[in-house]
Write an enzyme that holds these catalytic residues in place. Structure first.
Site, PDB file in Angstrom:
ATOM      1  N   GLY A 163     -68.828  18.713 -74.409  1.00 28.71           N
ATOM      2  CA  GLY A 163     -68.223  18.582 -73.082  1.00 28.71           C
ATOM      3  C   GLY A 163     -66.816  19.159 -73.088  1.00 28.71           C
ATOM      4  O   GLY A 163     -66.273  19.515 -74.149  1.00 28.71           O
ATOM      5  N   LEU A 164     -66.226  19.209 -71.919  1.00 30.62           N
ATOM      6  CA  LEU A 164     -64.883  19.774 -71.767  1.00 30.62           C
ATOM      7  C   LEU A 164     -63.840  18.943 -72.514  1.00 30.62           C
ATOM      8  O   LEU A 164     -64.059  17.759 -72.784  1.00 30.62           O
ATOM      9  CB  LEU A 164     -64.500  19.807 -70.279  1.00 30.62           C
ATOM     10  N   SER A 165     -62.716  19.547 -72.809  1.00 22.14           N
ATOM     11  CA  SER A 165     -61.588  18.809 -73.366  1.00 22.14           C
ATOM     12  C   SER A 165     -61.199  17.696 -72.386  1.00 22.14           C
ATOM     13  O   SER A 165     -61.078  17.950 -71.185  1.00 22.14           O
ATOM     14  CB  SER A 165     -60.403  19.767 -73.572  1.00 22.14           C
ATOM     15  N   LYS A 209     -65.346  12.783 -75.193  1.00 22.79           N
ATOM     16  CA  LYS A 209     -66.176  12.879 -76.405  1.00 22.79           C
ATOM     17  C   LYS A 209     -65.656  11.995 -77.537  1.00 22.79           C
ATOM     18  O   LYS A 209     -66.405  11.237 -78.152  1.00 22.79           O
ATOM     19  CB  LYS A 209     -66.255  14.339 -76.903  1.00 22.79           C
ATOM     20  N   SER A 262     -68.032  22.587 -78.149  1.00 21.61           N
ATOM     21  CA  SER A 262     -69.263  23.393 -78.342  1.00 21.61           C
ATOM     22  C   SER A 262     -69.768  23.990 -77.025  1.00 21.61           C
ATOM     23  O   SER A 262     -70.801  23.579 -76.502  1.00 21.61           O
ATOM     24  CB  SER A 262     -70.360  22.585 -79.054  1.00 21.61           C
TER      25      SER A 262
HETATM   26  P1  ADP Z   1     -62.369  14.686 -75.548  1.00 21.59           P
HETATM   27  O1  ADP Z   1     -62.657  14.208 -76.958  1.00 21.59           O
HETATM   28  O2  ADP Z   1     -63.630  14.993 -74.787  1.00 21.59           O
HETATM   29  O3  ADP Z   1     -61.366  15.791 -75.493  1.00 21.59           O
HETATM   30  P2  ADP Z   1     -60.921  12.215 -75.298  1.00 21.59           P
HETATM   31  O4  ADP Z   1     -61.886  11.133 -75.617  1.00 21.59           O
HETATM   32  O5  ADP Z   1     -59.962  12.659 -76.370  1.00 21.59           O
HETATM   33  O6  ADP Z   1     -61.745  13.472 -74.734  1.00 21.59           O
HETATM   34  O7  ADP Z   1     -60.059  11.849 -74.034  1.00 21.59           O
HETATM   35  C1  ADP Z   1     -60.640  11.320 -72.882  1.00 21.59           C
HETATM   36  C2  ADP Z   1     -59.590  10.519 -72.150  1.00 21.59           C
HETATM   37  O8  ADP Z   1     -60.123  10.080 -70.909  1.00 21.59           O
HETATM   38  C3  ADP Z   1     -59.168   9.275 -72.932  1.00 21.59           C
HETATM   39  O9  ADP Z   1     -57.785   9.087 -72.779  1.00 21.59           O
HETATM   40  C4  ADP Z   1     -59.958   8.182 -72.228  1.00 21.59           C
HETATM   41  O10 ADP Z   1     -59.315   6.925 -72.315  1.00 21.59           O
HETATM   42  C5  ADP Z   1     -59.973   8.680 -70.793  1.00 21.59           C
HETATM   43  N1  ADP Z   1     -61.078   8.182 -69.990  1.00 21.59           N
HETATM   44  C6  ADP Z   1     -60.936   7.682 -68.732  1.00 21.59           C
HETATM   45  N2  ADP Z   1     -62.116   7.289 -68.248  1.00 21.59           N
HETATM   46  C7  ADP Z   1     -63.036   7.541 -69.181  1.00 21.59           C
HETATM   47  C8  ADP Z   1     -64.462   7.321 -69.260  1.00 21.59           C
HETATM   48  N3  ADP Z   1     -65.111   6.771 -68.242  1.00 21.59           N
HETATM   49  N4  ADP Z   1     -65.121   7.690 -70.390  1.00 21.59           N
HETATM   50  C9  ADP Z   1     -64.435   8.273 -71.423  1.00 21.59           C
HETATM   51  N5  ADP Z   1     -63.088   8.481 -71.426  1.00 21.59           N
HETATM   52  C10 ADP Z   1     -62.389   8.119 -70.307  1.00 21.59           C
END
Ligand code: ADP
Length: 189
Positions: free
Chosen positions: A15-17, A21, A89
């Site tokens: 998924g997107l940044s 994830k 990915s």
């Molecule tokens: P990625 O690994 O996809 O880049 P992260 O997990 O590092 O994303 O960051 C996602 C951010 O979004 C976190 O700060 C998380 O707390 C926030 N967030 C808000 N709502 C949600 C949700 N419903 N599910 C997952 N993350 C969420």
């Protein structure tokens, strides 16, 4: 007491940044450990500081990064680990190659951690979207670099609609359905 199983598998979060994830991956990993499995998390950001240090964000470098993660995931899966991968990915063909490699050793569960780019930019956990929209960084997935939406994900976790815990529960339900994770013991006390 939960008993560790021999059947390894890989949960692959794409998924997107900022889609969630890492957040969901940690929640899944913690629950798998609680159920007695040997867990290894491969986070894209961390992998890029070690295994893929020096790689950039061209299609070729992104593919190399994902192929390395896929290879490590398959080796760990072979030895009975519960592998949790969190990596953007973005390319479908590359995800399919990782799936093929891992599937020789155990189940591959693709999880599309789904959030629109507007929502990820609103969260902007790492401040990268602001920079990407300002043109200060380029080749940023979802802004000026492609993200090919999965067509064969076993789980779609819509993180606008679902909390991280709810998304993790969807993943765990799929792993239980596959029979590779012991069903949670009822809480005691
Ligand atoms: P990625 O690994 O996809 O880049 P992260 O997990 O590092 O994303 O960051 C996602 C951010 O979004 C976190 O700060 C998380 O707390 C926030 N967030 C808000 N709502 C949600 C949700 N419903 N599910 C997952 N993350 C969420």
């Amino acid at each position: 007491m939960a008993v560790a199983r021999d059947t390894g598998f890989t949960v692959w979060l794409t998924g997107l940044s900022g889609a969630g994830k890492t957040t969901i991956g940690h929640a899944v990993a913690a629950e798998l450990e609680r159920r007695g499995l040997h867990v290894e998390m491969l986070d894209g950001d961390v992998v890029r500081t070690h295994l893929s240090k020096g790689l950039g964000y061209s299609r070729e470098d992104r593919d190399t990064n994902i192929e390395r993660i896929g290879w490590v995931a398959s080796r760990l899966t072979r030895h009975g680990a519960a592998v949790v991968v969190a990596a953007i990915s973005p390319y479908d063909a590359t995800r399919k190659r990782a799936r093929a490699l891992v599937s020789e050793q155990g189940p591959f569960v693709e999880v599309w951690v789904k959030a629109p780019v507007e929502e990820c930019a609103r969260r902007d956990v790492k401040g990268l979207y602001a920079k990407a929209f300002a043109g200060e960084i380029t080749q940023f997935t979802g802004v000026d670099d492609p993200y090919e939406e999965p067509t064969d994900a076993e789980v779609v976790a819509d993180t606008v609609a679902l909390s991280p815990g709810e998304s993790a529960a969807l993943v765990l339900a799929e792993l239980e359905r596959l029979g590779v994770v012991p069903v949670a013991a009822p809480a005691t006390g």
